[in-house]
Design an enzyme around this catalytic site. Structure first.
Site, PDB file in Angstrom:
ATOM      1  N   GLU A   2      13.489   5.876 -32.819  1.00 14.55           N
ATOM      2  CA  GLU A   2      14.557   6.892 -32.716  1.00 14.55           C
ATOM      3  C   GLU A   2      14.019   8.177 -32.089  1.00 14.55           C
ATOM      4  O   GLU A   2      14.061   9.257 -32.685  1.00 14.55           O
ATOM      5  CB  GLU A   2      15.157   7.176 -34.095  1.00 14.55           C
ATOM      6  CG  GLU A   2      15.894   5.971 -34.658  1.00 14.55           C
ATOM      7  CD  GLU A   2      16.686   6.276 -35.921  1.00 14.55           C
ATOM      8  OE1 GLU A   2      16.355   7.242 -36.609  1.00 14.55           O
ATOM      9  OE2 GLU A   2      17.636   5.529 -36.223  1.00 14.55           O
ATOM     10  N   GLU A  13      18.195  -1.995 -35.649  1.00 19.87           N
ATOM     11  CA  GLU A  13      18.557  -1.468 -36.971  1.00 19.87           C
ATOM     12  C   GLU A  13      20.066  -1.409 -37.075  1.00 19.87           C
ATOM     13  O   GLU A  13      20.738  -0.919 -36.163  1.00 19.87           O
ATOM     14  CB  GLU A  13      18.037  -0.034 -37.188  1.00 19.87           C
ATOM     15  CG  GLU A  13      16.572   0.072 -37.469  1.00 19.87           C
ATOM     16  CD  GLU A  13      16.140   1.479 -37.858  1.00 19.87           C
ATOM     17  OE1 GLU A  13      16.951   2.206 -38.477  1.00 19.87           O
ATOM     18  OE2 GLU A  13      15.002   1.844 -37.539  1.00 19.87           O
TER      19      GLU A  13
HETATM   20  C1  BG6 Z   1      16.870   5.159 -39.173  1.00 20.85           C
HETATM   21  C2  BG6 Z   1      15.386   5.026 -39.342  1.00 20.85           C
HETATM   22  O1  BG6 Z   1      17.141   6.496 -39.000  1.00 20.85           O
HETATM   23  O2  BG6 Z   1      17.714   4.870 -40.200  1.00 20.85           O
HETATM   24  C3  BG6 Z   1      14.942   4.321 -40.596  1.00 20.85           C
HETATM   25  O3  BG6 Z   1      14.756   4.467 -38.220  1.00 20.85           O
HETATM   26  C4  BG6 Z   1      15.881   4.682 -41.721  1.00 20.85           C
HETATM   27  O4  BG6 Z   1      13.612   4.638 -40.839  1.00 20.85           O
HETATM   28  C5  BG6 Z   1      17.284   4.221 -41.377  1.00 20.85           C
HETATM   29  O5  BG6 Z   1      15.485   4.179 -42.952  1.00 20.85           O
HETATM   30  C6  BG6 Z   1      18.322   4.464 -42.432  1.00 20.85           C
HETATM   31  O6  BG6 Z   1      18.276   5.782 -42.893  1.00 20.85           O
HETATM   32  P1  BG6 Z   1      18.101   6.100 -44.440  1.00 20.85           P
HETATM   33  O7  BG6 Z   1      17.979   7.562 -44.529  1.00 20.85           O
HETATM   34  O8  BG6 Z   1      19.302   5.559 -45.095  1.00 20.85           O
HETATM   35  O9  BG6 Z   1      16.858   5.397 -44.856  1.00 20.85           O
END
Ligand code: BG6
Length: 462
Positions: free
Chosen positions: A172, A361
């Site tokens: 990111e 993701e």
């Molecule tokens: C992304 C990241 O921003 O979202 C992850 O690459 C992160 O590391 C994921 O865990 C979800 O965000 P959060 O704050 O719910 O863990």
């Protein structure tokens, strides 16, 4: 088409600092993640006072990875995205010789994946640069950090070139605009010029990693990683539409440089208008021409944009501080759920770059409550993922080239934004709680069997 292509890669994604724990084992150095016990927006705590951090042990993946990989294999994973903790390989970041214990750890991890026929995808830097590079060098604003990163990248390419064919540079990368310490190692008080200079150095480092990967592992693929921060105009007023274009360019800028190899005109104008001084040498311009093979991105939500200054101040929400969309509902953490947005985003990226895409993701962070028998019926998670995957299938029909899908946190892990484990993403439940209690035992949620069936049928069960 009901099925996905048979070579579509299905799996999951995790990051070292959110799963491994063992923060002081195997010669590991202190990272920016270690000094942010309350997450990527939290205060810095240098940990001299034994402050509790859930991440120190996380889910103990460092020791329990064989059991976890076996469970992922049971679901049918073809790929697992992990990250290497830079501080396990170069504890301070500026050493000339790597730490053998750290290198040996990832060797064992990759061997375990191979044993199960699961490919590895590796992020070189996922939200955790060596803290020493922040305190002694001032973070990425210092050009010397590029050299440290390039050395680290070459070491891991040489060591794991036989075992890893999928690489990503910075997780990111556009998040540096929202969390500068996590992204580019800049502490409070930095100016926008500092942030963009540091980002520029990181973009150069990313291109150098691409060049090194192509030279050292010619049969591997290396991609960038964007936070897919798609926004819509709140209304059809022309000013809202233009403001939205500009807002989307804030994150697309990173993709433009990493995919096209040059700074876009709109960004140079932004620098001029805001009197932002970024040193870009002729050599940098040549280096940036080493563009990525594919684009990877995370997708969780969309938001809206308005040019109305008063409204803008009044109604802001979620992690990226976007204006909420009145037509969407949100998760327990205020992240608005928008499956169609994923199809739109895939099409936007494909139309813009014509490079293969990888969704690395996507997922729903939610509170899970085991019933009296200890079972977790996470239908809300199944619905979220199912609806998103249906839209991926639509995008494939639209002609978009999508290589694969790794859902975020296939096993519960520590969240990045607030360092909680109560925000669970997994198909696999981990018995651990925000206060650090729990046995760390693993168990299968209802979604485990759902995902297993999706993979088994190549998506026909969606
Ligand atoms: C992304 C990241 O921003 O979202 C992850 O690459 C992160 O590391 C994921 O865990 C979800 O965000 P959060 O704050 O719910 O863990």
């Amino acid at each position: 088409m009901k099925q996905f292509p048979t070579d579509f890669l299905w799996g999951g994604a995790v990051a070292a600092n959110q799963v491994e724990g063992a923060w002081q084992e195997g010669g590991k150095g202190v990272s920016t993640s270690d000094v942010q016990p309350h997450g990527i927006f939290g205060e810095v705590n240098q940990r001299h006072d034994n402050t509790f951090s859930l991440k120190d042990k996380a889910i103990d993946f460092y020791h329990r990875y064989p059991e976890d990989i076996a469970l992922m294999s049971e679901m049918g994973f073809g790929i697992l995205r992990i990250s290497i903790a830079w501080t396990r390989i170069f504890p301070k970041g500026d050493e000339l010789t790597p730490c053998e214990a750290g290198l040996a750890y990832y060797d064992k991890l990759f061997d375990e994946l191979e044993k199960h026929g699961i490919q590895a995808m590796v992020t070189l830097s996922h939200y955790e640069m060596p803290w020493h590079l922040v305190t002694e060098y001032g973070g990425w604003v210092n050009r010397e950090v590029i050299t440290c990163f390039e050395r680290y990248a070459k070491v891991v390419f040489k060591r794991y070139g036989e075992k890893v064919k999928w690489w990503l540079t910075f997780n990111e990368i556009n998040m540096s605009l929202h969390a500068p310490l996590t992204g580019v190692g800049l502490q409070a008080g930095c100016t926008e010029s500092h942030v963009y200079q540091a980002i520029h150095h990181q973009l150069v480092a990313s291109a150098l990693a691409v060049r090194a990967c192509h030279l050292l592992i010619p049969n591997a693929k290396i991609g960038n990683m964007l936070l897919g921060g798609l926004v819509y105009p709140l209304t059809c007023k022309p000013n809202d539409v233009f403001e939205t274009l500009q807002e989307n360019r804030k994150w697309l800028f990173f993709g433009d440089v990493q995919c096209r190899g040059t700074y876009p005109g709109y960004m140079l104008r932004y620098f001029r208008d805001k009197k932002i001084d970024v040193v870009i040498t002729d050599e940098d311009k040549q280096t940036l021409k080493h563009t990525v093979d594919f684009i990877s991105f995370s997708y969780y939500m969309t938001g809206c944009v308005t040019a109305d200054k008063t409204l803008n101040k009044q109604i802001r929400g979620n992690i990226l501080d976007m204006v909420p969309n009145p037509h969407l509902r949100a998760s327990e953490w205020g992240w608005q759920i928008d499956p169609v947005g994923l199809r739109t985003l895939l099409n936007v990226l494909w139309d813009r770059y014509q490079k293969p895409l990888f969704i690395v993701e996507n997922g729903l962070g939610a509170k899970d409550q085991p019933d009296a028998q200890g079972e977790i019926s996470d239908d809300y998670r199944i619905d979220y993922l199912n609806d998103h995957l249906v839209q991926v299938r639509e995008a494939l029909q639209d002609g978009v080239e999508v290589l694969g899908y790794t859902s975020w946190g296939p096993i519960d892990l520590i969240s990045a934004s607030k360092a909680e484990i109560s925000k669970r993403y997994g198909f696999i439940y981990v018995d651990r709680h925000d206060d650090g209690s729990g046995t760390l035992a693993r168990s299968r949620k209802k979604s485990f069997y759902w995902y297993q069936e999706v993979i088994r049928t190549h998506g026909a069960s969606l």
